[in-house]
Enzyme design. Structure first.
Site, PDB file in Angstrom:
ATOM      1  N   LYS A 114       0.821  -1.218   0.000  1.00 20.14           N
ATOM      2  CA  LYS A 114       0.000   0.000   0.000  1.00 20.14           C
ATOM      3  C   LYS A 114       0.849   1.259   0.000  1.00 20.14           C
ATOM      4  CE  LYS A 114      -4.425  -1.542   1.767  1.00 20.14           C
ATOM      5  NZ  LYS A 114      -5.517  -1.335   2.708  1.00 20.14           N
ATOM      6  N   LYS A 196      -8.269  -8.688  -7.803  1.00 20.79           N
ATOM      7  CA  LYS A 196      -9.563  -8.784  -7.111  1.00 20.79           C
ATOM      8  C   LYS A 196     -10.420  -7.532  -7.309  1.00 20.79           C
ATOM      9  CE  LYS A 196      -9.024  -6.928  -2.510  1.00 20.79           C
ATOM     10  NZ  LYS A 196      -9.665  -6.771  -1.269  1.00 20.79           N
ATOM     11  N   LYS A 199     -13.749  -2.118  -3.898  1.00 22.52           N
ATOM     12  CA  LYS A 199     -14.707  -1.002  -3.884  1.00 22.52           C
ATOM     13  C   LYS A 199     -14.058   0.350  -4.096  1.00 22.52           C
ATOM     14  CE  LYS A 199     -15.323  -1.782   0.944  1.00 22.52           C
ATOM     15  NZ  LYS A 199     -13.942  -1.725   1.425  1.00 22.52           N
TER      16      LYS A 199
END
Ligand code: AQP
Length: 330
Positions: A114, A196, A199
């Protein structure tokens, strides 16, 4: 609370939940309600580890709360609350920061992934978020944490921190286990089925099915999903698009992969995609209907959030006060 094991899970209000969130998390949460004491939170403090737009975040929190109820989570069976409304999370997190080592956090692979996307200015919160996660879990004397494989390292860290603390001060925290059981389907992107469905990814909206998408749009997104050219409905690593659609179909209909391959052996991709689209739409339709009712009822939503906060706050404070007393705070 009845004498059952405590299961604890949550979701970040970092966007509108996707079909992936639904099949990978929500559906399991529903099943847990009768077997465990369930605590489900909205992880807004985690969401701000990457920049969020305030008005959007506020909307996402409310909608996520309404969605928790719309999928069938029951306020009489589960404690449902917004993380930032319970101050104990931040307080315990600070304390546990003082019992966690730089080396431990530096080893977290998710931080490495990240932080790479953040350029030169990496928020410290991204580095210390596993400690907040430890606080979330430990405040409620959690027995079980249902998370994906990608979270295993974090749960091991939570256990290490809790054991370290208990060794110093006595039995303060329950040592949680990762929930190992039926895992929900991992849903991949419709346009990029090797990654994947997420959202927060909004670059290519056709890649993602949001639970609040118009039902026709959902159907179209599935029909337009990327597949291969051999037209054979077969579950195989070298056919990621079709493999993904088979997993989705299987997760919703509960049919096995074998059954699905047989059912669509001669039908070609067009018919198969239509079938997948139909089961998705029929699964999501009643959720949207309930969501639309709940989101309109502001008083009910506010009251439900308040109830969740009160229950969670009471439980969390019991642990927090013990911790503070043990370490010598007044
Ligand atoms: N594609 C997916 N397939 C199956 N399960 C999934 N989950 C997420 N994506 C899929 C599960 O949903 C829960 C949500 O966890 P989260 O909100 O803390 O964040 P996440 O795992 O990072 O999910 P997203 O949707 O990808 O969020 P963003 O885009 O904000 O990072 C977890 O139980 C997860 O396993």
């Amino acid at each position: 609370m009845e004498n059952k094991k405590i299961i604890f899970s949550g979701m970040q209000p970092s966007g509108i939940p996707t079909l992936g969130n639904y099949l990978g998390a929500f559906k399991n949460w529903l099943d847990f309600q009768d077997k465990y004491n369930c605590i489900y939170f909205i992880a807004d403090m985690h969401a701000i580890t990457v920049r969020q737009e305030p008005a959007k975040l506020r909307k996402n929190i409310k909608e996520l709360f309404a969605l928790y109820l719309a999928i069938g989570l029951d306020l009489d069976k589960s404690i449902i609350y917004v993380q930032s409304s319970v101050p104990a999370h931040a307080e315990l997190s600070w304390i546990l920061n003082c019992y966690t080592y730089m080396g431990e956090l530096s080893r977290m692979t998710q931080f490495k992934d990240k932080s790479q996307k953040q350029g030169n200015n990496i928020p410290t919160g991204l580095f210390t978020y596993p400690v907040l996660q430890a606080s979330d879990i430990l405040l409620y004397q959690t027995d079980l944490v249902p998370v994906g494989e990608d979270q295993r390292q974090h749960i091991e860290l939570v256990r290490d921190i809790a054991i370290r603390f208990n060794n110093l001060y006595g039995d303060i925290f329950k040592i949680p286990d990762m929930y190992i059981g039926k895992v929900g389907a991992k849903v991949m992107g419709l346009q990029n089925p090797t990654k994947k469905m997420s959202k927060s990814e909004t670059d290519n909206k056709n890649n993602t099915i949001y639970l609040l998408d118009d039902l026709n749009l959902i159907s179209n997104k599935i029909k337009r999903s990327v597949t291969d050219s051999d037209n054979e409905v077969r579950y195989s690593e070298d056919k990621p698009g079709i493999k993904n659609l088979i997993s989705i179909y299987s997760a919703i209909t509960k049919k096995s992969i074998d059954e699905i391959e047989k059912e669509f052996m001669y039908s070609g991709y067009g018919n198969f995609k239509s079938a997948v689209a139909e089961v998705c739409v029929e699964e999501i339709r009643p959720i949207q209907q309930r969501f639309n009712e709940i989101i309109k009822d502001k008083a009910f939503l506010e009251q439900s959030m308040k109830e969740g906060y009160e229950k969670a706050n009471n439980m969390a404070n019991k642990t927090l006060f013990k911790v503070k007393r043990k370490i010598g705070m007044i």
